[in-house]
Design a protein around this motif. Structure first.
Motif, PDB file in Angstrom:
ATOM      1  N   ALA A  47       0.825  -1.205   0.000  1.00 46.47           N
ATOM      2  CA  ALA A  47       0.000   0.000   0.000  1.00 46.47           C
ATOM      3  C   ALA A  47       0.863   1.262   0.000  1.00 46.47           C
ATOM      4  CB  ALA A  47      -0.932  -0.007   1.205  1.00 46.47           C
ATOM      5  N   VAL A  48       1.919   1.270   0.808  1.00 42.11           N
ATOM      6  CA  VAL A  48       2.823   2.426   0.840  1.00 42.11           C
ATOM      7  C   VAL A  48       3.527   2.578  -0.509  1.00 42.11           C
ATOM      8  CG1 VAL A  48       4.935   3.326   1.894  1.00 42.11           C
ATOM      9  CG2 VAL A  48       3.139   2.380   3.342  1.00 42.11           C
ATOM     10  N   GLY A  49       3.947   1.475  -1.097  1.00 42.61           N
ATOM     11  CA  GLY A  49       4.604   1.529  -2.396  1.00 42.61           C
ATOM     12  C   GLY A  49       3.682   2.033  -3.496  1.00 42.61           C
ATOM     13  N   LEU A  50       2.445   1.591  -3.479  1.00 41.02           N
ATOM     14  CA  LEU A  50       1.489   2.063  -4.484  1.00 41.02           C
ATOM     15  C   LEU A  50       1.176   3.545  -4.290  1.00 41.02           C
ATOM     16  CD1 LEU A  50      -0.902  -1.001  -4.675  1.00 41.02           C
ATOM     17  CD2 LEU A  50       0.742  -0.239  -6.400  1.00 41.02           C
ATOM     18  N   ALA A  51       1.093   3.989  -3.034  1.00 41.31           N
ATOM     19  CA  ALA A  51       0.881   5.417  -2.770  1.00 41.31           C
ATOM     20  C   ALA A  51       2.081   6.231  -3.240  1.00 41.31           C
ATOM     21  CB  ALA A  51       0.615   5.644  -1.288  1.00 41.31           C
ATOM     22  N   ALA A  52       3.284   5.739  -2.986  1.00 45.90           N
ATOM     23  CA  ALA A  52       4.487   6.435  -3.438  1.00 45.90           C
ATOM     24  C   ALA A  52       4.555   6.463  -4.961  1.00 45.90           C
ATOM     25  CB  ALA A  52       5.727   5.761  -2.863  1.00 45.90           C
ATOM     26  N   MET A  53       4.135   5.375  -5.596  1.00 44.23           N
ATOM     27  CA  MET A  53       4.117   5.332  -7.054  1.00 44.23           C
ATOM     28  C   MET A  53       3.142   6.374  -7.607  1.00 44.23           C
ATOM     29  SD  MET A  53       3.282   2.123  -9.568  1.00 44.23           S
ATOM     30  CE  MET A  53       1.547   2.064  -9.154  1.00 44.23           C
ATOM     31  N   TYR A  54       1.998   6.506  -6.968  1.00 42.14           N
ATOM     32  CA  TYR A  54       1.018   7.498  -7.408  1.00 42.14           C
ATOM     33  C   TYR A  54       1.559   8.917  -7.230  1.00 42.14           C
ATOM     34  CZ  TYR A  54      -3.145  10.354  -7.716  1.00 42.14           C
ATOM     35  OH  TYR A  54      -4.036  11.323  -8.067  1.00 42.14           O
ATOM     36  N   ILE A  55       2.161   9.185  -6.085  1.00 40.86           N
ATOM     37  CA  ILE A  55       2.713  10.520  -5.826  1.00 40.86           C
ATOM     38  C   ILE A  55       3.834  10.828  -6.815  1.00 40.86           C
ATOM     39  CG2 ILE A  55       4.020  11.883  -4.155  1.00 40.86           C
ATOM     40  CD1 ILE A  55       2.336  10.432  -1.973  1.00 40.86           C
ATOM     41  N   ALA A  56       4.702   9.852  -7.061  1.00 38.45           N
ATOM     42  CA  ALA A  56       5.803  10.065  -8.006  1.00 38.45           C
ATOM     43  C   ALA A  56       5.283  10.298  -9.423  1.00 38.45           C
ATOM     44  CB  ALA A  56       6.750   8.867  -7.982  1.00 38.45           C
ATOM     45  N   SER A  57       4.158   9.704  -9.761  1.00 36.98           N
ATOM     46  CA  SER A  57       3.611   9.905 -11.105  1.00 36.98           C
ATOM     47  C   SER A  57       2.970  11.282 -11.271  1.00 36.98           C
ATOM     48  CB  SER A  57       2.587   8.821 -11.435  1.00 36.98           C
ATOM     49  OG  SER A  57       1.386   9.030 -10.717  1.00 36.98           O
ATOM     50  N   ARG A  58       2.608  11.918 -10.185  1.00 34.09           N
ATOM     51  CA  ARG A  58       1.989  13.235 -10.241  1.00 34.09           C
ATOM     52  C   ARG A  58       3.017  14.365 -10.293  1.00 34.09           C
ATOM     53  NH1 ARG A  58      -2.172  13.072 -12.577  1.00 34.09           N
ATOM     54  NH2 ARG A  58      -1.791  10.928 -12.952  1.00 34.09           N
ATOM     55  N   VAL A  59       4.288  14.086  -9.989  1.00 37.48           N
ATOM     56  CA  VAL A  59       5.335  15.103  -9.998  1.00 37.48           C
ATOM     57  C   VAL A  59       5.819  15.298 -11.437  1.00 37.48           C
ATOM     58  CG1 VAL A  59       7.655  15.654  -9.162  1.00 37.48           C
ATOM     59  CG2 VAL A  59       6.032  14.511  -7.648  1.00 37.48           C
ATOM     60  N   ASP A  60       6.039  16.540 -11.793  1.00 31.22           N
ATOM     61  CA  ASP A  60       6.526  16.854 -13.135  1.00 31.22           C
ATOM     62  C   ASP A  60       7.910  16.242 -13.346  1.00 31.22           C
ATOM     63  OD1 ASP A  60       6.684  18.010 -15.650  1.00 31.22           O
ATOM     64  OD2 ASP A  60       7.512  19.894 -14.866  1.00 31.22           O
ATOM     65  N   TYR A  61       8.118  15.603 -14.462  1.00 31.41           N
ATOM     66  CA  TYR A  61       9.371  14.890 -14.698  1.00 31.41           C
ATOM     67  C   TYR A  61      10.565  15.819 -14.836  1.00 31.41           C
ATOM     68  CZ  TYR A  61       9.051  15.987 -19.676  1.00 31.41           C
ATOM     69  OH  TYR A  61       8.990  16.636 -20.876  1.00 31.41           O
ATOM     70  N   HIS A  62      10.350  17.080 -15.107  1.00 30.87           N
ATOM     71  CA  HIS A  62      11.461  18.024 -15.178  1.00 30.87           C
ATOM     72  C   HIS A  62      12.135  18.180 -13.817  1.00 30.87           C
ATOM     73  CE1 HIS A  62       9.162  19.251 -18.820  1.00 30.87           C
ATOM     74  NE2 HIS A  62      10.400  19.252 -19.319  1.00 30.87           N
ATOM     75  N   ILE A  63      11.381  18.030 -12.768  1.00 36.10           N
ATOM     76  CA  ILE A  63      11.955  18.101 -11.421  1.00 36.10           C
ATOM     77  C   ILE A  63      12.902  16.928 -11.204  1.00 36.10           C
ATOM     78  CG2 ILE A  63      11.398  17.965  -8.958  1.00 36.10           C
ATOM     79  CD1 ILE A  63       8.823  19.496  -9.621  1.00 36.10           C
ATOM     80  N   TYR A  64      12.534  15.754 -11.675  1.00 37.42           N
ATOM     81  CA  TYR A  64      13.417  14.597 -11.559  1.00 37.42           C
ATOM     82  C   TYR A  64      14.711  14.814 -12.347  1.00 37.42           C
ATOM     83  CZ  TYR A  64       9.444  12.047  -9.635  1.00 37.42           C
ATOM     84  OH  TYR A  64       8.394  11.632  -8.869  1.00 37.42           O
ATOM     85  N   HIS A  65      14.581  15.463 -13.490  1.00 37.19           N
ATOM     86  CA  HIS A  65      15.764  15.726 -14.315  1.00 37.19           C
ATOM     87  C   HIS A  65      16.724  16.673 -13.583  1.00 37.19           C
ATOM     88  CE1 HIS A  65      18.176  16.081 -17.889  1.00 37.19           C
ATOM     89  NE2 HIS A  65      18.063  17.414 -17.852  1.00 37.19           N
ATOM     90  N   LYS A  66      16.199  17.691 -12.917  1.00 41.02           N
ATOM     91  CA  LYS A  66      17.038  18.627 -12.183  1.00 41.02           C
ATOM     92  C   LYS A  66      17.702  17.973 -10.964  1.00 41.02           C
ATOM     93  CE  LYS A  66      14.352  22.677 -13.484  1.00 41.02           C
ATOM     94  NZ  LYS A  66      13.423  23.711 -13.028  1.00 41.02           N
ATOM     95  N   LEU A  67      17.009  17.012 -10.362  1.00 41.25           N
ATOM     96  CA  LEU A  67      17.528  16.379  -9.145  1.00 41.25           C
ATOM     97  C   LEU A  67      18.379  15.141  -9.416  1.00 41.25           C
ATOM     98  CD1 LEU A  67      14.367  16.560  -6.851  1.00 41.25           C
ATOM     99  CD2 LEU A  67      16.400  17.982  -6.746  1.00 41.25           C
ATOM    100  N   ALA A  68      18.553  14.769 -10.678  1.00 41.03           N
ATOM    101  CA  ALA A  68      19.241  13.525 -10.989  1.00 41.03           C
ATOM    102  C   ALA A  68      20.685  13.519 -10.485  1.00 41.03           C
ATOM    103  CB  ALA A  68      19.205  13.268 -12.496  1.00 41.03           C
ATOM    104  N   TRP A  69      21.461  14.543 -10.808  1.00 36.38           N
ATOM    105  CA  TRP A  69      22.865  14.554 -10.391  1.00 36.38           C
ATOM    106  C   TRP A  69      23.025  14.707  -8.878  1.00 36.38           C
ATOM    107  CZ3 TRP A  69      26.548  12.461 -12.882  1.00 36.38           C
ATOM    108  CH2 TRP A  69      26.502  12.383 -14.264  1.00 36.38           C
ATOM    109  N   PRO A  70      22.286  15.570  -8.204  1.00 31.22           N
ATOM    110  CA  PRO A  70      22.444  15.632  -6.745  1.00 31.22           C
ATOM    111  C   PRO A  70      22.057  14.322  -6.037  1.00 31.22           C
ATOM    112  CG  PRO A  70      21.372  17.613  -7.520  1.00 31.22           C
ATOM    113  CD  PRO A  70      21.458  16.688  -8.686  1.00 31.22           C
ATOM    114  N   VAL A  71      21.064  13.639  -6.548  1.00 30.95           N
ATOM    115  CA  VAL A  71      20.643  12.380  -5.931  1.00 30.95           C
ATOM    116  C   VAL A  71      21.690  11.294  -6.172  1.00 30.95           C
ATOM    117  CG1 VAL A  71      18.935  10.536  -6.026  1.00 30.95           C
ATOM    118  CG2 VAL A  71      18.199  12.906  -5.965  1.00 30.95           C
ATOM    119  N   LEU A  72      22.257  11.287  -7.379  1.00 27.67           N
ATOM    120  CA  LEU A  72      23.303  10.309  -7.672  1.00 27.67           C
ATOM    121  C   LEU A  72      24.539  10.579  -6.848  1.00 27.67           C
ATOM    122  CD1 LEU A  72      22.986   9.885 -11.522  1.00 27.67           C
ATOM    123  CD2 LEU A  72      22.378   8.257  -9.776  1.00 27.67           C
TER     124      LEU A  72
END
Length: 72
Positions: A47-72
């Protein structure tokens, strides 16, 4: 939202939970006294994983692109 992919993920999660329950039913009854001892945490994690999947799908993918190098 990619509906076929969502259905596939939900089907795999459900199949995994059913397999876990069928494989651990007797052992959980013997060791813990309740047949649901091993499936309860997995249901919570699913249930937590499915909720996290839903939340992650609602975030604009450009934000993930900006955070890629700091997260790595």
């Amino acid at each position: 939202m990619d509906l076929p992919f969502l259905i596939l993920v939900l089907a795999l999660v459900a199949f995994g939970l059913v397999m876990l329950f069928s494989a651990s039913y007797a052992v959980a009854m013997y060791r813990r006294g309740t047949p649901y001892a091993y499936i309860r945490p997995q249901l919570l994690f699913a249930a937590v994983g499915l909720a996290a999947m839903y939340i992650a799908s609602r975030v604009d993918y450009h934000i993930y692109h900006k955070l890629a190098w700091p997260v790595l």
